[in-house]
Scaffold this motif. Structure first.
Motif, mmCIF file in Angstrom:
data_model
loop_
_atom_site.group_PDB
_atom_site.id
_atom_site.type_symbol
_atom_site.label_atom_id
_atom_site.label_comp_id
_atom_site.label_asym_id
_atom_site.label_seq_id
_atom_site.Cartn_x
_atom_site.Cartn_y
_atom_site.Cartn_z
ATOM 1 N N SER A 125 0.764 5.401 1.365
ATOM 2 C CA SER A 125 0.308 6.447 2.513
ATOM 3 C C SER A 125 0.901 7.669 2.295
ATOM 4 O O SER A 125 1.927 7.758 1.405
ATOM 5 C CB SER A 125 0.474 5.843 3.688
ATOM 6 O OG SER A 125 -0.388 4.712 3.962
ATOM 7 N N VAL B 233 -0.039 9.409 9.439
ATOM 8 C CA VAL B 233 -0.197 8.584 8.363
ATOM 9 C C VAL B 233 -1.647 8.869 7.831
ATOM 10 O O VAL B 233 -2.455 8.491 8.381
ATOM 11 C CB VAL B 233 0.331 7.210 8.783
ATOM 12 C CG1 VAL B 233 0.278 6.385 7.461
ATOM 13 C CG2 VAL B 233 1.580 7.077 9.383
ATOM 14 N N TYR B 234 -1.407 9.422 6.635
ATOM 15 C CA TYR B 234 -2.849 9.672 5.883
ATOM 16 C C TYR B 234 -2.902 8.354 4.589
ATOM 17 O O TYR B 234 -1.816 8.103 4.019
ATOM 18 C CB TYR B 234 -3.009 10.921 5.523
ATOM 19 C CG TYR B 234 -3.237 12.083 6.522
ATOM 20 C CD1 TYR B 234 -4.464 12.274 7.279
ATOM 21 C CD2 TYR B 234 -2.221 12.790 6.921
ATOM 22 C CE1 TYR B 234 -4.612 12.975 8.300
ATOM 23 C CE2 TYR B 234 -2.459 13.758 8.072
ATOM 24 C CZ TYR B 234 -3.548 13.874 8.652
ATOM 25 O OH TYR B 234 -3.679 15.156 9.761
ATOM 26 N N GLU B 235 -4.325 8.596 4.432
ATOM 27 C CA GLU B 235 -4.282 7.724 3.038
ATOM 28 C C GLU B 235 -3.771 8.727 1.819
ATOM 29 O O GLU B 235 -3.953 9.914 1.998
ATOM 30 C CB GLU B 235 -5.854 7.519 2.757
ATOM 31 C CG GLU B 235 -6.619 8.589 2.397
ATOM 32 C CD GLU B 235 -8.211 8.521 2.333
ATOM 33 O OE1 GLU B 235 -8.504 7.536 1.357
ATOM 34 O OE2 GLU B 235 -9.119 8.848 3.029
ATOM 35 N N THR C 193 0.811 -1.383 0.049
ATOM 36 C CA THR C 193 0.077 -0.109 0.082
ATOM 37 C C THR C 193 0.784 1.232 0.060
ATOM 38 O O THR C 193 1.894 1.302 0.489
ATOM 39 C CB THR C 193 -1.028 -0.007 1.231
ATOM 40 O OG1 THR C 193 -0.240 0.011 2.406
ATOM 41 C CG2 THR C 193 -1.880 -1.379 1.034
ATOM 42 N N GLN D 204 -4.802 7.080 9.183
ATOM 43 C CA GLN D 204 -4.677 5.828 9.234
ATOM 44 C C GLN D 204 -3.686 5.510 10.246
ATOM 45 O O GLN D 204 -3.879 4.296 11.051
ATOM 46 C CB GLN D 204 -3.893 5.369 7.798
ATOM 47 C CG GLN D 204 -4.661 5.339 6.606
ATOM 48 C CD GLN D 204 -3.801 4.939 5.284
ATOM 49 O OE1 GLN D 204 -2.796 5.040 5.312
ATOM 50 N NE2 GLN D 204 -4.459 4.530 4.414
#
Length: 679
Positions: free
Chosen positions: A385, A431-433, A383, A419
């Protein structure tokens, strides 16, 4: 063999005090809570759910044929099974709810009370009741009691007014019609109280319904079921609801819940290692030794008696000296962690450092007043981020806490999703999308370089999305959130060019219907309301002003303050658009790069809404709810005066310009021109 100070101290403490007690074993406990009203402190809101006046709304009135889905989950997981005693708890819950149809011809789909091992799952709208994802029907595990208001043949529903027990599937194990037993129409709009009881020893689940607060004698639903196998792991309890092309509203007014039947483990008793009576102690006879030998032993004993404690104090001092710096470095980290809300995941510093290649400059995707944003690749999950790394100043720490404490409680489709977080090694990390299309300002002003153009349909959708999220922050949260830094660089765009508001470092919480507290002015020049510059009071109206400037930016493709190509003078965007409006040529303000590929009525409406929001007189600015209604054609547009209203303030500002401008050297280069802006 060498021994460091920490190990040596532990060895000495063990020797002196002989800590030999076995560790304490924590057993499952019965729980009992009762909420007459709700607060964000105890619950997580997902999807379209919201909190207003102590009542939780699970779905929103989005207008037909829109769909809505929302979930509320109690933050603390509950243990229903005690492995030590091999006991499964019984439980009971009571809650009051109402289901209202704003449009009588539009109804569905209902709500559900559920127990689930997951606390971050939001299901699909429609017949899925927000419990499961339509594309992954078998992924979510749950035990739920549904209050269904639509006949869905796909799930073998008996009618459009039934109660049912669902276990890992929306095909109910058993259903009942509350009209037959209690004459209750679930979607009547009236307050209905439900009782759900499960007794493990009887292996029965019962559901009672009443239009009053008095519990009826007969249940509407009885299911013979053994839930012990479904209650082995920790469970989160909550509610979910959904609609599909309808305007059904689902409200939870109060809630109590308790488990019973778990027997606390008896306390452990610890005895001394030698439980021997005095009369069994053998006293050896004295040895015949010389006086000189006795004196030598006395001196040796005296030496050990003095040297032992001295040696221990020296070791303790050395340990304290070695550990002091590390303790000081960790103290503020622990204090932060104690204040952080439960919910978002705590990342390790090592994990974030690896994902950003050691916070390498090549991974920087943005810079702000209080930190740098890096693109992070997590190899283990595959993923991506965005990691915001705040500066080490005192202000950086306070902004970190503000951003985390506020946004961790908020749930809206037009907010950047938090997140996780990390407080370690002096760094403050959020921590963000990841937003694939970056920030709105980059899309607006770097389009020609990248060969892309933000289409009109996307621009209009961005403005509507921003109106929706600001309505949520201002009027639909338990505590009103004033963002204080609405600008295009703080608006992110996801893969579908939907607006996501971020950067809550300057945001402030306020109770509704209370006067704002005067604070130091913060924000960015060009977006600051006149009264905010003068008095330093942030209100929802100052956010509305900033939003109005953003509207004009998006429609015109111009910055709030920029140099005019003809006169080379600094131009204020609001003044420029208002000047064209007073001449009857407001459409001339439209972004020329669009080549008039837009609907003129929409462009005119957007420009006029922008002017009404950026009105110097805060008393005539509309609320964000009214703005949203206008943009959705649910309310008549506001009348905008042809000439820009003028206000008179004191000539002296309460702060210097350096205090007012929050970030960016570009703003400071034009300070002299900014001082000439007319109000």
């Amino acid at each position: 063999m060498k021994m460091d100070s920490r190990k040596l101290l532990v060895f000495l403490l063990f020797t002196f005090f002989n800590f030999s007690d076995p560790p304490l074993v924590v057993s499952a406990q019965n729980v009992d809570f009762d909420f007459s009203s709700f607060t964000l402190r105890n619950f997580t809101l997902l999807g379209d759910s919201y909190l207003r006046n102590g009542v939780i709304g699970l779905t929103r009135n989005l207008g037909v044929p829109s769909s809505s889905s929302g979930t509320v989950i109690c933050n603390a997981p509950i243990a229903f099974f005690d492995s030590e005693s091999n006991t499964t708890a019984s439980f009971s819950t009571r809650f009051s709810f109402s289901i209202t149809n704003v449009n009588p011809s539009s109804y569905g789909d209902g709500l559900a009370f559920f127990l689930s091992p997951e606390n971050e799952t939001l299901g699909s709208p429609g017949g899925y009741l927000g419990l499961v994802n339509s594309s992954q029907l078998t992924k979510n595990r749950f035990v739920a009691v549904e209050f269904d208001t639509r006949l869905d043949p796909h799930f073998n529903d008996p009618n459009d007014n039934h109660v049912g027990l669902d276990i890992d599937s929306l095909n109910s194990m058993k259903t009942a019609d509350p009209v037959l037993d209690e004459n209750i129409d679930l979607k009547s709009g009236k307050s209905i109280t439900a009782w759900i009881e499960y007794k493990n020893d009887q292996m029965k689940l019962k559901v009672f319904l009443s239009s009053s607060r008095s519990k009826p004698e007969r249940p509407v639903l009885i299911v013979d079921i053994d839930l012990s196998e479904y209650l082995k792991e920790l469970k989160y309890v909550g509610f979910s609801a959904s609609t599909e092309g309808s305007t059904e509203l689902h409200l939870i007014e109060n809630w109590s819940f308790k488990t019973f039947g778990l027997v606390p483990a008896p306390p452990r008793l610890h005895f001394p290692p030698h439980n021997v009576s005095d009369n069994t102690v053998m006293i050896p006879p004295p040895s015949a030794v010389s006086d000189s030998g006795n004196k030598g032993h006395k001196r040796l004993g005296l030496g050990f008696g003095i040297a032992g404690p001295v040696f221990f104090c020296i070791v303790l001092s050395v340990f304290g000296y070695v550990s002091m710096k590390k303790w000081r470095g960790m103290r503020w980290e622990k204090s932060f962690k104690a204040d952080i809300l439960a919910g978002p995941r705590e990342f390790s510093y090592k994990e974030l450092k690896g994902a950003t290649k050691g916070f390498h400059s090549s991974r920087i995707i943005g810079n702000g007043a209080f930190g740098t944003v890096y693109k992070a690749f997590f190899i283990t999950t595959g993923t991506i981020s965005a990691v915001k790394r705040s500066k080490h100043s005192h202000e950086g720490k306070s902004e970190f806490l503000a951003e985390l404490s506020i946004i961790a409680c908020l749930r809206h489709k037009n907010l950047v999703q938090l997140q996780g977080w990390c407080v370690e090694k002096g760094d403050l990390l959020l921590v963000y999308e990841f937003m694939p299309n970056g920030s709105l300002d980059k899309m607006l002003y770097q389009e020609s370089e990248e060969g892309t153009l933000l289409k009109w349909s996307h621009r209009y959708n961005i403005i509507v999305g921003m109106a929706s999220v600001l309505t949520y922050l201002h009027q639909e949260c338990e505590q009103q959130v004033i963002h204080r830094d609405i600008k295009t660089s703080n608006i992110m765009l996801d893969g579908n060019f939907n607006a996501r508001l971020g950067d809550f470092g300057l945001a402030r919480l306020m109770d509704h219907d209370k006067s704002p507290v005067s604070t130091l002015t913060a924000g960015t020049m060009g977006y600051l309301a006149p009264e905010y510059l003068q008095y330093g009071k942030a209100t929802e109206k100052t956010d509305v002003f900033s939003y109005g400037v953003v509207i004009l930016e998006v429609a015109c493709g111009r910055r709030p303050i920029e140099k005019d190509t003809d006169s080379q003078k600094m131009m204020n965007l609001v003044d420029w658009v208002w000047g064209l409006y007073s001449q009857g040529n407001i459409l001339e303000a439209a972004d020329k790069r669009l080549n008039r590929e837009f609907k003129e009525e929409e462009m005119r409406k957007l420009l006029l809404v922008g002017l009404s929001c950026a009105n110097p007189d805060c008393n005539v600015r509309p609320s964000m709810r009214r703005v949203l209604q206008i943009l959705n054609d649910e309310a008549e547009p506001l009348l905008v005066p042809r000439m820009k209203p003028s206000l008179t303030f004191s000539l002296s500002l309460p702060l210097s310009i350096d205090d007012i401008v929050s970030d960016g050297e570009d703003h400071r280069k034009s300070l002299d021109s900014m001082c000439e802006i007319k109000i």
